[in-house]
Design a protein around this motif. Structure first.
Motif, PDB file in Angstrom:
ATOM      1  N   MET A 173      38.774  40.431  24.289  1.00  0.00           N
ATOM      2  CA  MET A 173      39.365  41.466  25.121  1.00  0.00           C
ATOM      3  C   MET A 173      38.287  42.236  25.885  1.00  0.00           C
ATOM      4  O   MET A 173      38.483  42.603  27.045  1.00  0.00           O
ATOM      5  N   ALA A 174      37.173  42.472  25.224  1.00  0.00           N
ATOM      6  CA  ALA A 174      36.079  43.149  25.923  1.00  0.00           C
ATOM      7  C   ALA A 174      35.638  42.314  27.117  1.00  0.00           C
ATOM      8  O   ALA A 174      35.346  42.835  28.201  1.00  0.00           O
ATOM      9  N   ASN A 175      35.623  41.023  26.909  1.00  0.00           N
ATOM     10  CA  ASN A 175      35.236  40.135  28.002  1.00  0.00           C
ATOM     11  C   ASN A 175      36.280  40.119  29.122  1.00  0.00           C
ATOM     12  O   ASN A 175      35.935  40.127  30.303  1.00  0.00           O
ATOM     13  N   SER A 176      37.542  40.129  28.731  1.00  0.00           N
ATOM     14  CA  SER A 176      38.602  40.174  29.743  1.00  0.00           C
ATOM     15  C   SER A 176      38.492  41.448  30.574  1.00  0.00           C
ATOM     16  O   SER A 176      38.714  41.429  31.785  1.00  0.00           O
ATOM     17  N   LEU A 177      38.146  42.540  29.930  1.00  0.00           N
ATOM     18  CA  LEU A 177      38.015  43.808  30.657  1.00  0.00           C
ATOM     19  C   LEU A 177      36.889  43.728  31.674  1.00  0.00           C
ATOM     20  O   LEU A 177      36.994  44.233  32.792  1.00  0.00           O
ATOM     21  N   LYS A 178      35.829  43.088  31.257  1.00  0.00           N
ATOM     22  CA  LYS A 178      34.705  42.927  32.171  1.00  0.00           C
ATOM     23  C   LYS A 178      35.114  42.098  33.384  1.00  0.00           C
ATOM     24  O   LYS A 178      34.806  42.449  34.529  1.00  0.00           O
TER      25      LYS A 178
ATOM     26  N   ALA B   1      38.082  41.776  34.507  1.00  0.00           N
ATOM     27  CA  ALA B   1      39.029  42.573  35.290  1.00  0.00           C
ATOM     28  C   ALA B   1      38.269  43.525  36.211  1.00  0.00           C
ATOM     29  O   ALA B   1      38.661  43.730  37.367  1.00  0.00           O
ATOM     30  N   ASP B   2      37.175  44.101  35.718  1.00  0.00           N
ATOM     31  CA  ASP B   2      36.342  44.961  36.570  1.00  0.00           C
ATOM     32  C   ASP B   2      35.898  44.213  37.819  1.00  0.00           C
ATOM     33  O   ASP B   2      35.980  44.731  38.933  1.00  0.00           O
ATOM     34  N   ASP B   3      35.438  43.004  37.608  1.00  0.00           N
ATOM     35  CA  ASP B   3      34.974  42.204  38.744  1.00  0.00           C
ATOM     36  C   ASP B   3      36.096  41.962  39.749  1.00  0.00           C
ATOM     37  O   ASP B   3      35.898  42.068  40.955  1.00  0.00           O
ATOM     38  N   VAL B   4      37.261  41.631  39.216  1.00  0.00           N
ATOM     39  CA  VAL B   4      38.394  41.367  40.108  1.00  0.00           C
ATOM     40  C   VAL B   4      38.749  42.618  40.896  1.00  0.00           C
ATOM     41  O   VAL B   4      39.000  42.563  42.103  1.00  0.00           O
ATOM     42  N   ILE B   5      38.746  43.756  40.223  1.00  0.00           N
ATOM     43  CA  ILE B   5      39.087  45.015  40.909  1.00  0.00           C
ATOM     44  C   ILE B   5      38.108  45.263  42.060  1.00  0.00           C
ATOM     45  O   ILE B   5      38.512  45.574  43.185  1.00  0.00           O
TER      46      ILE B   5
ATOM     47  N   LYS C 156      31.000  50.178  39.802  1.00  0.00           N
ATOM     48  CA  LYS C 156      30.325  48.885  39.838  1.00  0.00           C
ATOM     49  C   LYS C 156      29.967  48.585  41.287  1.00  0.00           C
ATOM     50  O   LYS C 156      30.761  48.787  42.188  1.00  0.00           O
TER      51      LYS C 156
ATOM     52  N   ILE D 209      35.709  52.630  39.115  1.00  0.00           N
ATOM     53  CA  ILE D 209      36.747  51.925  38.369  1.00  0.00           C
ATOM     54  C   ILE D 209      37.427  52.831  37.349  1.00  0.00           C
ATOM     55  O   ILE D 209      38.604  52.672  37.050  1.00  0.00           O
TER      56      ILE D 209
ATOM     57  N   ARG E  21      32.722  48.625  25.015  1.00  0.00           N
ATOM     58  CA  ARG E  21      32.868  47.233  25.408  1.00  0.00           C
ATOM     59  C   ARG E  21      31.547  46.485  25.387  1.00  0.00           C
ATOM     60  O   ARG E  21      31.448  45.377  24.840  1.00  0.00           O
TER      61      ARG E  21
ATOM     62  N   ASN F  18      30.703  43.113  22.891  1.00  0.00           N
ATOM     63  CA  ASN F  18      30.241  41.753  23.192  1.00  0.00           C
ATOM     64  C   ASN F  18      28.733  41.684  23.359  1.00  0.00           C
ATOM     65  O   ASN F  18      28.206  40.682  23.843  1.00  0.00           O
TER      66      ASN F  18
ATOM     67  N   ASN G 240      27.975  46.324  32.473  1.00  0.00           N
ATOM     68  CA  ASN G 240      28.245  45.841  33.826  1.00  0.00           C
ATOM     69  C   ASN G 240      28.636  47.004  34.738  1.00  0.00           C
ATOM     70  O   ASN G 240      28.971  46.803  35.888  1.00  0.00           O
TER      71      ASN G 240
ATOM     72  N   MET H 208      41.893  48.946  23.912  1.00  0.00           N
ATOM     73  CA  MET H 208      41.457  47.932  24.864  1.00  0.00           C
ATOM     74  C   MET H 208      42.645  47.177  25.448  1.00  0.00           C
ATOM     75  O   MET H 208      42.664  46.855  26.638  1.00  0.00           O
TER      76      MET H 208
ATOM     77  N   LEU I  81      43.470  46.974  29.414  1.00  0.00           N
ATOM     78  CA  LEU I  81      43.733  45.736  30.139  1.00  0.00           C
ATOM     79  C   LEU I  81      45.015  45.844  30.940  1.00  0.00           C
ATOM     80  O   LEU I  81      45.097  45.373  32.075  1.00  0.00           O
TER      81      LEU I  81
ATOM     82  N   ALA J 278      44.307  47.867  33.892  1.00  0.00           N
ATOM     83  CA  ALA J 278      43.515  47.084  34.845  1.00  0.00           C
ATOM     84  C   ALA J 278      44.413  46.160  35.653  1.00  0.00           C
ATOM     85  O   ALA J 278      44.228  45.989  36.862  1.00  0.00           O
TER      86      ALA J 278
ATOM     87  N   ILE K 186      44.621  46.031  39.702  1.00  0.00           N
ATOM     88  CA  ILE K 186      44.418  44.796  40.463  1.00  0.00           C
ATOM     89  C   ILE K 186      45.573  44.576  41.430  1.00  0.00           C
ATOM     90  O   ILE K 186      45.371  44.285  42.611  1.00  0.00           O
TER      91      ILE K 186
ATOM     92  N   MET L  30      45.392  47.132  44.272  1.00  0.00           N
ATOM     93  CA  MET L  30      44.302  46.836  45.204  1.00  0.00           C
ATOM     94  C   MET L  30      44.652  45.646  46.090  1.00  0.00           C
ATOM     95  O   MET L  30      44.342  45.615  47.275  1.00  0.00           O
TER      96      MET L  30
END
Lengths: 228, 228
Positions: A131-136, A138-142, B63, B73, B85, B89, B94, B131, B135, B138, B142, B145
């Motif tokens: 989930m932590a990775n999914s959040l990361k 998601a940040d990129d997508v945003i 970011k 964000i 987060r 991980n 980030n 978390m 999500l 998020a 998304i 946006m």
DNA sequence: CGATTGCTTGACCCCCATCAATCCTCGTGG
DNA sequence: CCACGAGGATTGATGGGGGTCAAGCAATCG
């Protein structure tokens, strides 16, 4: 019924953290299911009451926006788990999942997963990491959605699809998305996506043969997506 | 040094799930810190090696996009936790966090939190829930946006700020964001944000007095954000 | 083999990014 | 106390990206 202990797919997701005993219990309470292309795995507002483990196939996970268009947020493929979020916060799903091609999934009921989350720290830690990775991501997508042009987003999406899915024998991407699907991933009108795809083809970055897409020039696409 | 066991702020976040003994250990290893307005709490690429618990103040979490603009964000306020987060991980952050006004934060080192995650299922379950909820939020961002116009996003952002932050005595929102900050939340140029703000003011949806923003017509803003 | 659905291209126009000029505000130093 | 400089806020002008409508074409299916 096939046994979870022997299922290879499990190795790709958090279920690998379960003990042998836990897996045997899961085998006992899980159900398998075939979902045909186009069928709805679950819908927005629905209580899923468990998680799905995808044995084969791909589904698109989307959310309806106020203006009435679906935005595709995830593509879930073989080996992935889906539904764990709604399970964890005990709410109805905020997303809809539709099969992109024929799927084979296993359904594991909520109680079993919750019990394992309570008792197996290694399992819950693995879910946490996912989930932590999914959040990361998601940040990129945003950031991309907010700052990049449609052209940049299309280039980025093609690269992502290229990295995520296998190739067919002829070299095309092994995923059959409609133009509308692609538009709904990058958040634009179908016509815009089509226009840009043919522009990319003209520039030899990709090739189009019907629904099949071939990636020719990864480097150029990457530069495009980063805005050169 | 103040004691975590007696800290009210803790009640608002996952640390409330810790036992008394765990809290005492946390008190022993935590450090407090004042962060002045504009100062960087942590930067992209930095290893945080712990989590921050915000006792007072607000910070913007952003970011950098490929084109060189910061996308905000999150806005983190009193009672929130930040940094979990990257800790989970085990990666560099980030995101970048900058204080929007003077802050008071406590830093709890990684090892202590990891130990608690391992041993206290109720704590790790609470983090999981947080978390899962993040999500979900998020996903909404998304979709907004990708699908909403800048005007809709500004309306939605104003509503969000209105709901999230207290009011001053005169009724203005108790958060001092620059026009550029607001633009960087909704993902647009500063001038566009300014233009739309003054349009909203002309329509009596909001009032502007210098940096202060007053929300006048929540209902109209909501309709705007949903596209009427 | 119609008919429905998806794909493609053209035309039009509005939203919004960008550049530029001015105004305002506030902190600093003379 | 005032002058001044710097950064933020505002307004104007302009051009291109991309949303939308419409029509023609290809393909898939009962």
């Amino acid at each position: 019924m096939s046994k979870c202990e022997q299922c290879i797919v499990r190795e790709f997701n958090s279920l690998k953290a379960l003990t042998k005993e836990e897996l045997i219990r899961v085998t006992g309470c899980k159900t398998s299911k075939i979902v045909k292309k186009g069928e709805v795995l679950f819908d927005e507002g629905e209580y899923i009451n468990g998680i799905f483990c995808v044995k084969d196939g791909v589904c698109k996970v989307s959310k309806m926006s106020d203006n009435g268009r679906d935005q595709i947020i995830h593509l879930i493929k073989k080996g992935d788990i889906i539904g764990e979020r709604s399970l964890i916060n005990n709410e109805a799903s905020n997303l809809k999942a539709i099969a992109v091609n024929d799927m084979e999934v296993c359904f594991i009921p909520k109680e079993e997963i919750l019990r394992d989350l309570e008792n197996n720290a290694s399992f819950s830690m693995d879910i946490l990491k996912k989930m932590a990775n999914s959040l990361k991501e998601a940040d990129d997508v945003i950031v991309d959605m907010a700052q990049k042009t449609v052209k940049q987003r299309l280039a980025a999406t093609l690269l992502l699809l290229d990295a995520k899915f296998d190739k067919n024998e002829n070299g095309s991407m092994n995923i059959s998305l409609s133009r509308e699907d692609i538009a709904n991933i990058i958040g634009t009108a179908t016509e815009s996506a089509i226009r840009l795809l043919s522009e990319f083809k003209k520039k030899k970055l990709i090739d189009l043969k019907g629904k099949e897409i071939f990636i020719n020039d990864i480097k150029a696409l990457r530069e495009l997506s980063e805005g050169f």
